[in-house]
Design a protein around this motif. Sequence first.
Motif, PDB file in Angstrom:
ATOM      1  N   TYR A  42       0.844  -1.186   0.000  1.00  0.00           N
ATOM      2  CA  TYR A  42       0.000   0.000   0.000  1.00  0.00           C
ATOM      3  C   TYR A  42       0.881   1.238   0.000  1.00  0.00           C
ATOM      4  CZ  TYR A  42      -4.052  -2.816   1.505  1.00  0.00           C
ATOM      5  OH  TYR A  42      -5.067  -3.724   1.594  1.00  0.00           O
ATOM      6  N   GLY A  43       0.379   2.310  -0.581  1.00  0.00           N
ATOM      7  CA  GLY A  43       1.038   3.601  -0.468  1.00  0.00           C
ATOM      8  C   GLY A  43       0.183   4.547   0.353  1.00  0.00           C
ATOM      9  N   ASN A  44       0.586   5.796   0.376  1.00  0.00           N
ATOM     10  CA  ASN A  44      -0.143   6.836   1.098  1.00  0.00           C
ATOM     11  C   ASN A  44      -1.509   7.071   0.418  1.00  0.00           C
ATOM     12  OD1 ASN A  44      -0.972   9.541   1.941  1.00  0.00           O
ATOM     13  ND2 ASN A  44       1.087   9.670   2.819  1.00  0.00           N
ATOM     14  N   SER A  45      -2.549   7.222   1.231  1.00  0.00           N
ATOM     15  CA  SER A  45      -3.894   7.431   0.670  1.00  0.00           C
ATOM     16  C   SER A  45      -3.974   8.719  -0.140  1.00  0.00           C
ATOM     17  CB  SER A  45      -4.935   7.486   1.783  1.00  0.00           C
ATOM     18  OG  SER A  45      -4.978   6.273   2.487  1.00  0.00           O
ATOM     19  N   ALA A  46      -3.181   9.721   0.238  1.00  0.00           N
ATOM     20  CA  ALA A  46      -3.186  11.004  -0.478  1.00  0.00           C
ATOM     21  C   ALA A  46      -2.334  10.939  -1.736  1.00  0.00           C
ATOM     22  CB  ALA A  46      -2.661  12.106   0.432  1.00  0.00           C
ATOM     23  N   MET A  68      -8.961   7.485   2.071  1.00  0.00           N
ATOM     24  CA  MET A  68      -8.458   6.498   3.023  1.00  0.00           C
ATOM     25  C   MET A  68      -9.262   5.208   2.946  1.00  0.00           C
ATOM     26  SD  MET A  68      -7.601   8.820   6.320  1.00  0.00           S
ATOM     27  CE  MET A  68      -6.048   9.730   6.451  1.00  0.00           C
ATOM     28  N   ALA A  69     -10.563   5.336   2.727  1.00  0.00           N
ATOM     29  CA  ALA A  69     -11.410   4.139   2.663  1.00  0.00           C
ATOM     30  C   ALA A  69     -10.980   3.238   1.506  1.00  0.00           C
ATOM     31  CB  ALA A  69     -12.877   4.529   2.516  1.00  0.00           C
ATOM     32  N   ARG A  70     -10.530   3.827   0.396  1.00  0.00           N
ATOM     33  CA  ARG A  70     -10.109   2.995  -0.741  1.00  0.00           C
ATOM     34  C   ARG A  70      -8.596   2.726  -0.692  1.00  0.00           C
ATOM     35  NH1 ARG A  70      -6.657   6.774  -2.278  1.00  0.00           N
ATOM     36  NH2 ARG A  70      -7.018   7.925  -4.210  1.00  0.00           N
ATOM     37  N   LEU A  71      -7.966   3.110   0.408  1.00  0.00           N
ATOM     38  CA  LEU A  71      -6.581   2.778   0.749  1.00  0.00           C
ATOM     39  C   LEU A  71      -5.540   3.605  -0.016  1.00  0.00           C
ATOM     40  CD1 LEU A  71      -7.293  -0.995   1.260  1.00  0.00           C
ATOM     41  CD2 LEU A  71      -7.110   0.737   3.045  1.00  0.00           C
ATOM     42  N   CYS A  72      -5.336   3.368  -1.295  1.00  0.00           N
ATOM     43  CA  CYS A  72      -4.335   4.192  -2.002  1.00  0.00           C
ATOM     44  C   CYS A  72      -4.547   4.122  -3.505  1.00  0.00           C
ATOM     45  CB  CYS A  72      -2.918   3.771  -1.640  1.00  0.00           C
ATOM     46  SG  CYS A  72      -2.447   2.143  -2.236  1.00  0.00           S
ATOM     47  N   ILE A 127      -7.673   4.186  13.308  1.00  0.00           N
ATOM     48  CA  ILE A 127      -6.264   3.821  13.114  1.00  0.00           C
ATOM     49  C   ILE A 127      -5.486   5.033  12.581  1.00  0.00           C
ATOM     50  CG2 ILE A 127      -4.652   2.278  11.949  1.00  0.00           C
ATOM     51  CD1 ILE A 127      -6.955   0.292  11.580  1.00  0.00           C
ATOM     52  N   ARG A 128      -6.070   5.647  11.556  1.00  0.00           N
ATOM     53  CA  ARG A 128      -5.376   6.770  10.912  1.00  0.00           C
ATOM     54  C   ARG A 128      -5.176   7.935  11.890  1.00  0.00           C
ATOM     55  NH1 ARG A 128      -3.318   5.802   5.506  1.00  0.00           N
ATOM     56  NH2 ARG A 128      -4.507   4.006   4.825  1.00  0.00           N
ATOM     57  N   LYS A 129      -6.099   8.072  12.842  1.00  0.00           N
ATOM     58  CA  LYS A 129      -5.956   9.132  13.848  1.00  0.00           C
ATOM     59  C   LYS A 129      -4.669   8.974  14.636  1.00  0.00           C
ATOM     60  CE  LYS A 129     -10.435   9.130  15.312  1.00  0.00           C
ATOM     61  NZ  LYS A 129     -11.540   9.252  16.269  1.00  0.00           N
ATOM     62  N   LEU A 130      -4.168   7.723  14.719  1.00  0.00           N
ATOM     63  CA  LEU A 130      -2.956   7.458  15.514  1.00  0.00           C
ATOM     64  C   LEU A 130      -1.671   7.749  14.730  1.00  0.00           C
ATOM     65  CD1 LEU A 130      -4.001   4.080  17.175  1.00  0.00           C
ATOM     66  CD2 LEU A 130      -3.829   6.304  18.303  1.00  0.00           C
ATOM     67  N   VAL A 131      -1.812   7.915  13.414  1.00  0.00           N
ATOM     68  CA  VAL A 131      -0.610   8.066  12.580  1.00  0.00           C
ATOM     69  C   VAL A 131       0.310   9.206  13.043  1.00  0.00           C
ATOM     70  CG1 VAL A 131       0.212   8.557  10.218  1.00  0.00           C
ATOM     71  CG2 VAL A 131      -1.587   6.851  10.594  1.00  0.00           C
ATOM     72  N   PRO A 132      -0.244  10.405  13.353  1.00  0.00           N
ATOM     73  CA  PRO A 132       0.657  11.475  13.817  1.00  0.00           C
ATOM     74  C   PRO A 132       1.455  11.068  15.066  1.00  0.00           C
ATOM     75  CG  PRO A 132      -1.559  12.347  13.443  1.00  0.00           C
ATOM     76  CD  PRO A 132      -1.643  10.860  13.258  1.00  0.00           C
ATOM     77  N   PHE A 133       0.849  10.271  15.948  1.00  0.00           N
ATOM     78  CA  PHE A 133       1.564   9.823  17.150  1.00  0.00           C
ATOM     79  C   PHE A 133       2.666   8.823  16.793  1.00  0.00           C
ATOM     80  CE2 PHE A 133      -2.683  11.101  18.571  1.00  0.00           C
ATOM     81  CZ  PHE A 133      -2.342  12.080  19.492  1.00  0.00           C
ATOM     82  N   ALA A 134       2.388   7.979  15.811  1.00  0.00           N
ATOM     83  CA  ALA A 134       3.420   7.038  15.351  1.00  0.00           C
ATOM     84  C   ALA A 134       4.573   7.816  14.725  1.00  0.00           C
ATOM     85  CB  ALA A 134       2.817   6.048  14.349  1.00  0.00           C
TER      86      ALA A 134
END
Lengths: 400, 400
Positions: A63-67, A264-268, B16-23
């Motif tokens: 997977y890559g970044n969703s953005a 994000m729902a469709r991942l990347c 899950i994505r909400k935690l990304v900045p903390f990671a």
Amino acid sequence: MPEISIRGKQLPESSIRKLVPFADAAKDKGVHVFHLNIGQPDIKTPAHAIERIKNFDFDLIPYGNSAGNLSYRTKLAKYYQSHNLDVEARNILVTTGGSEAISFAFKACFNPGDEIIIPEPFYANYLSFAQESDIVIKTVTSTMEDGFKLPAIEKFEEVITDRTKGIFICNPSNPTGYLYTKEELHALELIVKKHDLYLLSDEVYNEFVYDGKKHCSVLSLENIKENVIMIDSVSKHFSACGVRIGSLVSHNKNVINTILKFAMARLCPPILGQEVAEAAFDSPPEYIQEVYKEYLKRRDYCINRLNNMNGVYAPMPQGAFYSIVRLPIDHCDKFCQWLLESFSFRKQTIMLAPATGFYKTEGAGINEVRIAFVLKVEDLEKALDCLEEALKVYPGRTNK
Amino acid sequence: MPEISIRGKQLPESSIRKLVPFADAAKDKGVHVFHLNIGQPDIKTPAHAIERIKNFDFDLIPYGNSAGNLSYRTKLAKYYQSHNLDVEARNILVTTGGSEAISFAFKACFNPGDEIIIPEPFYANYLSFAQESDIVIKTVTSTMEDGFKLPAIEKFEEVITDRTKGIFICNPSNPTGYLYTKEELHALELIVKKHDLYLLSDEVYNEFVYDGKKHCSVLSLENIKENVIMIDSVSKHFSACGVRIGSLVSHNKNVINTILKFAMARLCPPILGQEVAEAAFDSPPEYIQEVYKEYLKRRDYCINRLNNMNGVYAPMPQGAFYSIVRLPIDHCDKFCQWLLESFSFRKQTIMLAPATGFYKTEGAGINEVRIAFVLKVEDLEKALDCLEEALKVYPGRTNK
């Protein structure tokens, strides 16, 4: 058996795709079909971009970044900056083709039942994206007599209701090849500001602008920065339709953040396509210059040839690689099917897009077709030989 | 500034994505983060499939067929036939990831306001796909005590209304690792038949089934052939998440034809990814056997280790590569953030998915996390060392 959804039933079948079985049947009979019906160029993808994939050193495709990859978004931002547009990586989302960008924008900006105004004729798939989000398209009609310029702003005012939430243009336009002027864009800026609408602009053909004209992006409209969403893609720019890499650009943080949730729902977006797209922007400037010159040659040949045919008229496109062409025929759907089903010239025929598919107004465009000048001149010549012969013998010809 | 759509505003942000900045912040401090929060395996994509791209002889990457390449659909059909499923190429549409398959199925089958029933906990993104099509998710709750087996059919009956149009399962399940039995599927078959519902099944983990169990696809349910839609993907099967190639399989011609209309609007699935996917199915059988053995080893290590921790319980997953794990903690969202923000052990920590994101019922899953055993045992060992230490010192521990 459970029922199909209403939006599924109502989704129109593409008037072009309906012709595919007839094209297949013609090919089965040994007739060569020249495809001027679809924006699939025969131009090569930059060799440099294809090399990237061949030499890419990976043993896992994760997977890559969703953005979208930050490196690609940064490169895109630089590209827009080089066109004097104030765009940073944070204003950009990479999408699965321009199609997904439109679909995301519709979902993030409009509620079911909301109305958007699109000048017709317009790219038929906009209707599908609207339908899948239960959005209503209202049209203002641009005419061949006026070279498909932007309809008067009063025409927009006439169709605005309290459900109107946006205006959507394609610039340069598929299917007309019209390039909106700075003045037209400023007129749109005023009405968008006045009614606080979204202004969406599909600018995937922005590299193909002819006759010394300049493309004016909606991103340059300073007074409506938060209202504007620009849609782009590498499909036509780098003749890489199959990589499915588009982008969506906006200065409106709420829009970007909301679409990011959908993303994000469709991942990347596709990882391999992104590699090709990123490398494509490193192509030598000669690549796009050569491609441009090639399209220019095709356009000039195609339009001049058409206008020399008896009863045929095609306004000169200032951008993209399409023209809406008026033909001396009774009905374009009938004619396009007849070309495939009942006609051939030297064992060859031509596939065109009936213009009815680009109009929402019933009965509009019945004697028009869209021609995509995406083949090399040698092939265009043979294809237009077919058209010329066909018009001589077509039983539904109107002015004999 | 124009408003964001209601569906855009209501779309939940991923827990899950909400935690990304903390990671990211933890990594910036030099702490290594073991990612057990996401189904991104470290397994290699088949070398054979990557070679296909490297050796592919093309100089143009054009659009492909909207339904997917016929050669790939034919290969997929053969694969399903080898699993004793009656599937032909015409029953298959290739999609941009399993995500698009779900999204297409929702749009084609359900109207805004229609209800679908999903056993919870469920893959969080289903909520996003439902939201974007204005579909309502009703849940029946499966419990850890019962190993997350299918809730009693009476529970389904209780939530069925005249707006209920479908049931959606994931088999084997992300996030629970539960594998539905033949009996459970037959129970679903009866209720689906009785109410004439759609039965959607996300079977992307069908290659990962342990302990001699057999995966039973919804495609084998003979009495509801027209009601069934199966969703698949090569993402996990071939560790190729980034190619974005999924598929949708149905014997219902109306469903296939309707979805094809949506598919035509977005033109085609990614061409390069499709090449990789098609080649992947020619991988030697050793590839998937090795991968399977590797996951089995990881599962056994991970689940046994977890169950040996004081106050921790993880049911043994029979499929996929996830487990919902009960921890002696006050709240999983707090705990998962604390792991990244305030904890490290030997300069390492662990990122987990709070289970609250997988439940729709308010308050459910607050002392549960989802663990993805997607790392090699050596890394799992270090990651679970972190978890064990963390549970000793976490201020919100419940049974000390």
